[in-house]
Write a protein that holds these residues in place. Structure first.
Motif, PDB file in Angstrom:
ATOM      1  N   ALA A   1     -16.090  -1.436   0.802  1.00  0.00           N
ATOM      2  CA  ALA A   1     -15.090  -0.614   1.495  1.00  0.00           C
ATOM      3  C   ALA A   1     -13.899  -1.462   1.927  1.00  0.00           C
ATOM      4  CB  ALA A   1     -15.715   0.071   2.706  1.00  0.00           C
ATOM      5  N   TRP A   2     -14.155  -2.649   2.439  1.00  0.00           N
ATOM      6  CA  TRP A   2     -13.074  -3.546   2.858  1.00  0.00           C
ATOM      7  C   TRP A   2     -12.221  -3.956   1.666  1.00  0.00           C
ATOM      8  CZ3 TRP A   2     -12.616  -9.070   2.238  1.00  0.00           C
ATOM      9  CH2 TRP A   2     -11.584  -9.634   2.981  1.00  0.00           C
ATOM     10  N   GLU A   3     -12.864  -4.271   0.530  1.00  0.00           N
ATOM     11  CA  GLU A   3     -12.129  -4.639  -0.681  1.00  0.00           C
ATOM     12  C   GLU A   3     -11.298  -3.464  -1.207  1.00  0.00           C
ATOM     13  OE1 GLU A   3     -15.147  -6.119  -3.305  1.00  0.00           O
ATOM     14  OE2 GLU A   3     -15.080  -8.120  -2.450  1.00  0.00           O
ATOM     15  N   LEU A   4     -11.837  -2.256  -1.138  1.00  0.00           N
ATOM     16  CA  LEU A   4     -11.071  -1.071  -1.559  1.00  0.00           C
ATOM     17  C   LEU A   4      -9.844  -0.867  -0.674  1.00  0.00           C
ATOM     18  CD1 LEU A   4     -13.892   1.499  -2.413  1.00  0.00           C
ATOM     19  CD2 LEU A   4     -12.242   0.470  -3.993  1.00  0.00           C
ATOM     20  N   LYS A   5     -10.011  -1.073   0.629  1.00  0.00           N
ATOM     21  CA  LYS A   5      -8.871  -0.932   1.538  1.00  0.00           C
ATOM     22  C   LYS A   5      -7.812  -1.976   1.222  1.00  0.00           C
ATOM     23  CE  LYS A   5      -7.384  -1.186   6.322  1.00  0.00           C
ATOM     24  NZ  LYS A   5      -6.186  -1.887   5.945  1.00  0.00           N
ATOM     25  N   GLN A   6      -8.232  -3.204   0.969  1.00  0.00           N
ATOM     26  CA  GLN A   6      -7.273  -4.251   0.620  1.00  0.00           C
ATOM     27  C   GLN A   6      -6.545  -3.904  -0.678  1.00  0.00           C
ATOM     28  OE1 GLN A   6      -9.598  -7.925   0.606  1.00  0.00           O
ATOM     29  NE2 GLN A   6      -8.258  -8.655   2.254  1.00  0.00           N
ATOM     30  N   SER A   7      -7.279  -3.406  -1.638  1.00  0.00           N
ATOM     31  CA  SER A   7      -6.677  -3.035  -2.918  1.00  0.00           C
ATOM     32  C   SER A   7      -5.666  -1.907  -2.731  1.00  0.00           C
ATOM     33  CB  SER A   7      -7.769  -2.614  -3.898  1.00  0.00           C
ATOM     34  OG  SER A   7      -7.211  -2.200  -5.110  1.00  0.00           O
ATOM     35  N   ARG A   8      -6.018  -0.923  -1.919  1.00  0.00           N
ATOM     36  CA  ARG A   8      -5.101   0.195  -1.643  1.00  0.00           C
ATOM     37  C   ARG A   8      -3.849  -0.307  -0.941  1.00  0.00           C
ATOM     38  NH1 ARG A   8      -4.005   3.591   2.643  1.00  0.00           N
ATOM     39  NH2 ARG A   8      -3.287   5.649   2.063  1.00  0.00           N
ATOM     40  N   ASP A   9      -4.022  -1.165   0.056  1.00  0.00           N
ATOM     41  CA  ASP A   9      -2.874  -1.704   0.781  1.00  0.00           C
ATOM     42  C   ASP A   9      -1.949  -2.494  -0.142  1.00  0.00           C
ATOM     43  OD1 ASP A   9      -3.894  -0.566   3.060  1.00  0.00           O
ATOM     44  OD2 ASP A   9      -4.626  -2.453   3.934  1.00  0.00           O
TER      45      ASP A   9
END
Length: 164
Positions: free
Chosen positions: A26-34
């Motif tokens: 989830a943290w990696e997905l948020k970073q990717s989205r950002d």
């Protein structure tokens, strides 16, 4: 310790491992989205700057814009067409920013400043007529609806009655 106790400890460790790995994903997905949103925002800024730079090097367009700001009554049909093509390019960048605002990339107050610019584009003589007759078909329906809302109180004036 008995076997069920070891089994329970093992299950708890496994569950903790699954939860931690899901949190990491989830943290990696948020970073990717950002990063994706930042890249989109940067591309829009680059597109706007490139468009502005290319128009600033267009001498006939600069002369037409200068004539428009000095004395609108002396603007020729050809000069007006140059100005309207310039406005067409701005509409493309405004549509991009409109969608960025819709998905939450740009804050609402930034979109409000672009609404002001859209209002000034609608004040170019003949542009609303051009928009209503054919340019609006080149854009998504919700952006067209937003532009029409912004331009609701701007009169559709054109010094060239037969001009389209």
């Amino acid at each position: 310790m008995k076997l069920p106790t070891y089994q329970w400890i093992g299950q708890m460790l496994a569950a903790t491992g699954v939860i931690m790995s899901l949190a990491l994903v989830a943290w990696e997905l948020k970073q990717s989205r950002d990063l994706g949103m930042a890249d989109l925002y940067q591309q829009t800024a680059a597109m706007t700057m490139e468009y502005q730079s290319s128009t600033d090097q267009n001498e006939p367009l600069l002369a037409a814009r200068l004539q428009y700001w000095e004395d609108q009554s002396k603007v020729t049909e050809k000069q007006l067409l140059r100005i309207l093509h310039f406005a067409d390019g701005w509409m493309l960048s405004k549509e991009s920013i409109f969608y960025q605002n819709r998905i939450g990339v740009t804050p609402h107050n930034e979109w409000a400043s672009h609404e002001y610019t859209l209002g000034s584009i609608g004040e170019f003589p003949c542009y609303i007529r051009r928009w209503n007759k054919h340019k609006s078909r080149e854009f998504h329906a919700d952006f067209v609806e937003e532009v029409n809302r912004i331009w609701a109180n701007i009169p559709d004036e054109c010094p060239f009655d037969d001009w389209d």
